[in-house]
Write a protein that holds these residues in place. Structure first.
Motif, short mmCIF file in Angstrom:
data_model
loop_
_atom_site.label_atom_id
_atom_site.label_comp_id
_atom_site.label_asym_id
_atom_site.label_seq_id
_atom_site.Cartn_x
_atom_site.Cartn_y
_atom_site.Cartn_z
N SER A 285 -6.39 19.27 -4.98
CA SER A 285 -5.41 18.39 -5.63
C SER A 285 -6.09 17.16 -6.22
N ASP A 286 -5.32 16.44 -7.04
CA ASP A 286 -5.80 15.18 -7.60
C ASP A 286 -6.12 14.20 -6.48
N SER A 287 -5.31 14.23 -5.43
CA SER A 287 -5.55 13.33 -4.30
C SER A 287 -6.85 13.66 -3.58
N ALA A 288 -7.21 14.95 -3.55
CA ALA A 288 -8.47 15.34 -2.92
C ALA A 288 -9.66 14.76 -3.68
N GLU A 289 -9.59 14.77 -5.02
CA GLU A 289 -10.66 14.19 -5.82
C GLU A 289 -10.76 12.68 -5.59
N LYS A 290 -9.61 12.04 -5.53
CA LYS A 290 -9.60 10.59 -5.32
C LYS A 290 -10.14 10.23 -3.94
N LEU A 291 -9.82 11.04 -2.95
CA LEU A 291 -10.32 10.76 -1.60
C LEU A 291 -11.83 10.93 -1.55
N THR A 292 -12.36 11.89 -2.31
CA THR A 292 -13.81 12.07 -2.38
C THR A 292 -14.46 10.83 -2.99
N LEU A 293 -13.84 10.28 -4.03
CA LEU A 293 -14.36 9.05 -4.64
C LEU A 293 -14.32 7.89 -3.64
N VAL B 182 -8.46 3.62 -6.02
CA VAL B 182 -8.36 4.98 -6.57
C VAL B 182 -6.95 5.36 -7.00
N GLY B 183 -5.99 4.48 -6.78
CA GLY B 183 -4.63 4.76 -7.24
C GLY B 183 -3.81 5.55 -6.23
N ASP B 184 -2.85 6.29 -6.74
CA ASP B 184 -1.85 6.95 -5.90
C ASP B 184 -2.42 8.22 -5.25
N LEU C 186 0.81 -1.21 0.00
CA LEU C 186 0.00 0.00 0.00
C LEU C 186 0.85 1.27 0.00
N TYR C 187 2.10 1.14 0.46
CA TYR C 187 2.95 2.32 0.62
C TYR C 187 4.17 2.24 -0.31
N SER D 279 -17.38 5.61 -2.10
CA SER D 279 -17.35 4.15 -2.10
C SER D 279 -17.60 3.61 -0.70
N ALA D 280 -16.97 4.23 0.30
CA ALA D 280 -17.14 3.77 1.68
C ALA D 280 -18.56 3.98 2.16
N ALA D 281 -19.25 4.98 1.57
CA ALA D 281 -20.63 5.26 1.97
C ALA D 281 -21.63 4.33 1.31
N GLY D 282 -21.14 3.49 0.35
CA GLY D 282 -22.04 2.49 -0.22
C GLY D 282 -22.26 2.58 -1.71
N SER D 283 -21.63 3.55 -2.40
CA SER D 283 -21.79 3.63 -3.84
C SER D 283 -20.87 2.62 -4.52
N ILE D 284 -20.94 2.52 -5.84
CA ILE D 284 -20.13 1.55 -6.58
C ILE D 284 -18.66 1.95 -6.47
N PRO D 285 -17.77 1.03 -6.08
CA PRO D 285 -16.36 1.37 -5.95
C PRO D 285 -15.78 1.82 -7.28
N PRO D 286 -15.01 2.93 -7.29
CA PRO D 286 -14.41 3.39 -8.53
C PRO D 286 -13.23 2.52 -8.93
N THR D 287 -12.97 2.43 -10.22
CA THR D 287 -11.78 1.75 -10.69
C THR D 287 -10.63 2.73 -10.72
N ARG D 288 -9.42 2.22 -10.92
CA ARG D 288 -8.27 3.11 -11.01
C ARG D 288 -8.42 4.08 -12.18
N ARG D 289 -8.96 3.62 -13.30
CA ARG D 289 -9.12 4.48 -14.46
C ARG D 289 -10.08 5.62 -14.14
N GLU D 290 -11.19 5.28 -13.46
CA GLU D 290 -12.16 6.32 -13.11
C GLU D 290 -11.56 7.31 -12.13
N ALA D 291 -10.75 6.79 -11.19
CA ALA D 291 -10.18 7.66 -10.18
C ALA D 291 -9.19 8.64 -10.78
N HIS D 292 -8.45 8.19 -11.79
CA HIS D 292 -7.46 9.07 -12.39
C HIS D 292 -8.08 10.04 -13.38
#
Length: 286
Positions: free
Chosen positions: A256-264, A227-229, A161-162, A268-281
């Motif tokens: 930042s890009d990381s802020a958008e990914k964290l929102t995704l 969600v990637g990096d 993960l790191y 996901s944690a709230a119950g929506s469909i988990p994003p793929t890496r492509r969607e996250a980027h």
């Protein structure tokens, strides 16, 4: 472990890390010891070689502050390591009882859930005592009941993960030593260090260096499988009224890009469909 020679072990380990070149000592011929010789440390610190030997061997455990500060200068200790050295030399009362399981105050638990950022509470031994859902979504090993140091060295999934795991693991060990300080007769400390020393050769090597580090608010990288990096800042705040406990908050730079990914990830944690890496980027392409 209450009879350990903590002071002697520390100065010996740090002595072996200081080369003659760093100390300004001319080198000639082959040296048989790593780092400085005992007599070289004594000379540079302005004390006798016999007295320094007694310190390393634990036969003298009451050096003056002036001697300790001289040793800190010779051993090239930073402020955190110097403070740790002074604590090792201070008198320590014997433990009179085994502490019970640590608990997080209800108000702190409510605060965790109200934060829109990954956050958790850890003990001085890096046991995760409480965490919000976004922290667990970021890493399942941040769930209550886990130990961050243990997972960092023994769990391959946590290591993956790191991206900066090798650097992060060194910092984690140094921060753990700083956090525990001289309280080495605590059963939890004995359990963690004993298990990791047997199970991880890397931990043993790092632990033997006796590095000490104040946990700084430095950015950390996380390679999340969904969600990637992400690049997250880390804040570690003491919990008032709960000695040894700390609230750790992970947060991205705004916009930042990381802020958008964290929102995704939060969605996901709230119950929506988990994003793929492509969607996250590429959130605009969804």
């Amino acid at each position: 472990m209450g009879e350990e020679n903590l002071l002697g072990e520390f100065v010996r380990a740090r002595r072996e890390l200081v080369t003659p070149e760093l100390a300004g000592i001319p080198v000639s011929g082959v040296r048989r010891v790593p780092g400085l010789r005992r007599e070289e440390v004594a000379m540079l610190a302005g004390i006798s070689a016999d007295y320094y030997l007694r310190l390393e061997q634990g036969r003298d455990r009451n050096p003056s502050v002036q001697v300790l500060e001289s040793l800190a200068r010779v051993l090239l200790l930073d402020d955190a390591a110097t403070e740790y050295l002074l604590r090792l030399a201070a008198a320590k009362p014997k433990r009179t009882r085994t502490p019970g399981r640590e608990k997080v105050r209800p108000s702190t638990a409510k605060l965790l859930e109200s934060l829109g950022l990954p956050a958790f509470v850890e003990s001085r031994y890096l046991d995760v005592l409480a965490a919000n859902s976004l922290a667990v979504a970021l890493s399942p090993r941040l769930a209550p009941g886990t130990n961050r140091l243990r997972d960092m060295f023994l769990d391959p999934a946590e290591q993956a993960l790191y991206p900066d795991w090798e650097r992060d693991s060194v910092s984690a060990v140094a921060g753990f030593r700083k956090s525990v300080g001289t309280d080495t007769d605590d059963p939890r400390y004995i359990e963690i260090v004993g298990e990791l020393s047997l199970a991880s050769s890397r931990f043993s090597r790092i632990w033997a260096r006796h590095d000490v580090l104040v946990c700084a608010a430095a950015p950390m990288r996380v390679d999340h499988p969904q969600v990637g990096d992400l690049v997250l800042n880390r804040e570690r705040l003491g919990v008032e009224g709960s000695p040894g406990q700390a609230l750790v908050i992970l947060h991205p730079d705004p916009g930042s890009d990381s802020a958008e990914k964290l929102t995704l990830l939060a969605s996901s944690a709230a119950g929506s469909i988990p994003p793929t890496r492509r969607e996250a980027h590429n959130p605009a392409d969804r």
